[in-house]
Design an enzyme around this catalytic site. Sequence first.
Site, PDB file in Angstrom:
ATOM      1  N   ASP B 111       0.845  -1.198   0.000  1.00 39.82           N
ATOM      2  CA  ASP B 111       0.000   0.000   0.000  1.00 39.82           C
ATOM      3  C   ASP B 111       0.881   1.249   0.000  1.00 39.82           C
ATOM      4  OD1 ASP B 111      -2.756  -1.135   0.288  1.00 39.82           O
ATOM      5  OD2 ASP B 111      -1.820  -2.046   2.038  1.00 39.82           O
ATOM      6  N   GLY B 113       3.808   1.480   1.189  1.00 40.66           N
ATOM      7  CA  GLY B 113       5.202   1.106   0.966  1.00 40.66           C
ATOM      8  C   GLY B 113       6.091   1.369   2.169  1.00 40.66           C
TER       9      GLY B 113
END
Lengths: 125, 186
Positions: B111, B113
């Site tokens: 998502d 990261g």
Amino acid sequence: MNNQGAEEERYAYYRGRKPPRFVTESEREAARILDYYRIPWMYEPRTFILEQDEAGNILEAFTPDFYLPELDVYIEVTQMKQSLVTDKNRKVRKMAEKYPEVRVKLLYKRDFMILARKYDLTLPM
Amino acid sequence: MTMDRAAPKIFLTEQQIAKRVSELAAEISADYQARKSPLLLVSVLKSAVVFLADLAREITVDVELDFMAISSYASEAPGQRSGETRGVRFLKDLDQPIAGRDLLIVEDVIDTGLTLHYITRSLRLREPRSLEICTLLDRPYRRLVDLPVRYQGFTAPDDFFIGYGFDQRGRFRNLPYLAFADEEAS
């Protein structure tokens, strides 16, 4: 020690000079998340002028909530109200037009929910 | 199998997942076939384990498996004082040195990261020969930290999922398909 001082001490990866003065709980939670991931951050370090009149008066400006110096990216934390989200989206779009070299990313309510679900966050909303 | 819930709405069927896993495995096998040492597949516990198991069995080059676990944002470290700064850390590290190895991190979903940024930054300090990322699901439109994702299964909508390793309060990981989670029950 006042509350502001206590807040300053709590953020190990805060890289600003003055203690951050968060406006919303969402901003405070975002600061905690960045700190948790050991990502250096600054709070509202720069204001971008979006529009000026002919006399040079500032008509519209945008101050992203966070700047991550290691990643060279600004982050704007969105509110819950759709009207505010829409306004921020508009400003980010305008930023991209006027300052194409500056990267601004929005952190939405949904991002908090995803992180909350994965890591048992206490949501500020 | 009794799951005590109404039939969930399916996002990806068992067959759709299997087909994509095979494609990813073929791509990975081709990319690493000339390497002399086994490819090290690294998974972060727990949600990616089902994907890892299927992917590893489809890959035709020699592989080894290893696992990591990272701390939960909400968990307090033993002996930690209230209000003390907490940071992500490895609860379980890799069992072996990775210097000079080819690493492939196998994730369930990426998502923002942020998690993977921490993991890749930490692992790169150990000087692997290469480090790539493979994820079953990706939400690139949610990314805060730029990450080079070399192998991507599916771009996912902004929903929560159960099944195929994904859980809801620890349950439903063993469903063979990916379904939309009941967010009210989350």
